[in-house]
Enzyme design. Structure first.
Site, PDB file in Angstrom:
ATOM      1  N   LYS A  92      47.493  13.848  43.145  1.00  0.00           N
ATOM      2  CA  LYS A  92      48.033  14.224  41.827  1.00  0.00           C
ATOM      3  C   LYS A  92      48.815  13.109  41.133  1.00  0.00           C
ATOM      4  O   LYS A  92      48.860  13.064  39.911  1.00  0.00           O
ATOM      5  CB  LYS A  92      48.923  15.468  41.952  1.00  0.00           C
ATOM      6  CG  LYS A  92      48.135  16.744  42.158  1.00  0.00           C
ATOM      7  CD  LYS A  92      49.035  17.956  42.084  1.00  0.00           C
ATOM      8  CE  LYS A  92      48.218  19.213  42.287  1.00  0.00           C
ATOM      9  NZ  LYS A  92      48.963  20.434  42.051  1.00  0.00           N
ATOM     10  N   TYR A 141      51.090  32.649  47.722  1.00  0.00           N
ATOM     11  CA  TYR A 141      50.375  33.913  47.490  1.00  0.00           C
ATOM     12  C   TYR A 141      49.751  34.470  48.758  1.00  0.00           C
ATOM     13  O   TYR A 141      49.109  35.512  48.733  1.00  0.00           O
ATOM     14  CB  TYR A 141      49.322  33.776  46.383  1.00  0.00           C
ATOM     15  CG  TYR A 141      48.343  32.661  46.631  1.00  0.00           C
ATOM     16  CD1 TYR A 141      48.551  31.408  46.067  1.00  0.00           C
ATOM     17  CD2 TYR A 141      47.230  32.855  47.438  1.00  0.00           C
ATOM     18  CE1 TYR A 141      47.671  30.379  46.305  1.00  0.00           C
ATOM     19  CE2 TYR A 141      46.339  31.831  47.678  1.00  0.00           C
ATOM     20  CZ  TYR A 141      46.567  30.593  47.110  1.00  0.00           C
ATOM     21  OH  TYR A 141      45.694  29.571  47.364  1.00  0.00           O
TER      22      TYR A 141
END
Ligand code: ATR
Length: 282
Positions: free
Chosen positions: A71, A223
């Site tokens: 990233k 999650y």
């Protein structure tokens, strides 16, 4: 899924990519909306970012998502960068242009969208963020863009947090057990550490129960599991807590819009959400 000479090729570059849910999400968007596109996961090792970007461009690939460890490393290989991504210092989406790829950060937009869709209005509020690792840059940018007044950053390593956020105007940095210095109650908290992630489900970043008395709304970027111990502790105190599955979905919605010029429709988003739930929780 049938491909042909006109198929738009999209993909993820990262290491590892074995467990990524991005192909499931993006291919569901394309299938539902009848877009001739295919999304693949590409395993690109650290240090090979530049070759992957150049190779992808030569092969005509329309767009990439970029994940760990690329990233930040990808930035020197872009032909252009969106100002918000530049400020965050991390890119998760590359969109083909004539000269090369333009980099964006849709992670922070996905986080903003989830906070809004939860109905959490945090404008002009003091908020809490736990963590200062890779995910924290986009989380902090989202909080600032939503107009918070102050971000109390709790992190295990204070030096790491100071290095990253020490010069930010609205940041106040504290150790994990320094939460009693945060004034007020009824606060919003964004949990962005990896603590509590499956299979390590019996851990929360802050274990002292009195911390959770201060929090009445929270989002955990994790999650899996569907309810982390952090979320459980918030809920036990009567607060609302959501996991990070919708952040994942919304960053993909926004990336897909940038790749194709077409934001997925309501049904496509619902189908992708259903597919994500099935894959993750059943
Ligand atoms: P990244 O690659 O994103 O930096 P990471 O090393 O897992 O991933 O760290 C992410 C965040 O989780 C950091 O805030 C990290 O705290 P430090 O900055 O002190 O390393 C936090 N974190 C990871 N493991 C932790 C643990 N066991 N207890 C408390 N915080 C932890």
């Amino acid at each position: 899924m049938m491909t042909d000479g006109r198929t738009m090729v999209l993909g993820l570059m990262g290491d590892p990519v074995e467990h990524t849910l991005s192909p499931l999400i993006h291919n569901t968007f394309s299938e539902t909306d009848g877009i001739n596109a295919v999304y693949e996961a590409f395993h690109v090792k650290r240090g090979d970012t530049g070759n992957a970007v150049k190779g992808g461009f030569s092969l005509g690939i329309q767009g990439f998502n970029v994940t760990v460890p690329h990233k930040e490393d990808v930035i020197p290989y872009l032909s252009d960068i969106d100002p918000a991504a530049k400020k965050i210092g991390a890119v998760n989406t590359l969109v083909r242009t004539e000269k090369g790829y333009k980099g964006y950060n849709t992670d922070y937009l996905g986080i903003m969208r989830q906070i809004r869709e939860c109905g959490f209005n945090i404008e002009n509020e003091d908020v809490v963020m736990i963590g200062a690792g890779g995910a924290a840059n986009a989380c902090f940018a989202a909080l600032i863009s939503l107009g918070v007044s102050k971000v109390y950053i709790l992190n295990r390593s204070v030096e790491k947090a100071v290095e990253k956020f020490g010069r930010k105007e609205k940041a106040v940095i504290l150790p994990l057990d320094g939460f009693s210095d945060i004034p007020g109650e009824g606060l919003f908290c964004l949990q962005c550490t990896s603590v509590g992630l499956s299979p390590d489900i019996d851990r929360a970043p802050v274990s002292d129960g009195s911390f959770y008395r201060k929090i009445d709304r929270a989002i955990d970027i994790i999650y899996n599991p569907a309810e982390t111990l952090f979320m459980k502790k918030v809920r036990e105190r009567g607060g609302r807590a959501e996991n990070g599955l919708h952040m994942l979905l919304y960053q993909a919605v926004i990336s897909y819009g940038l790749f194709t010029g077409h934001e997925p429709g309501e049904e496509a988003v619902k189908n992708a959400e259903r597919a994500l739930y099935e894959k993750t929780y059943t």
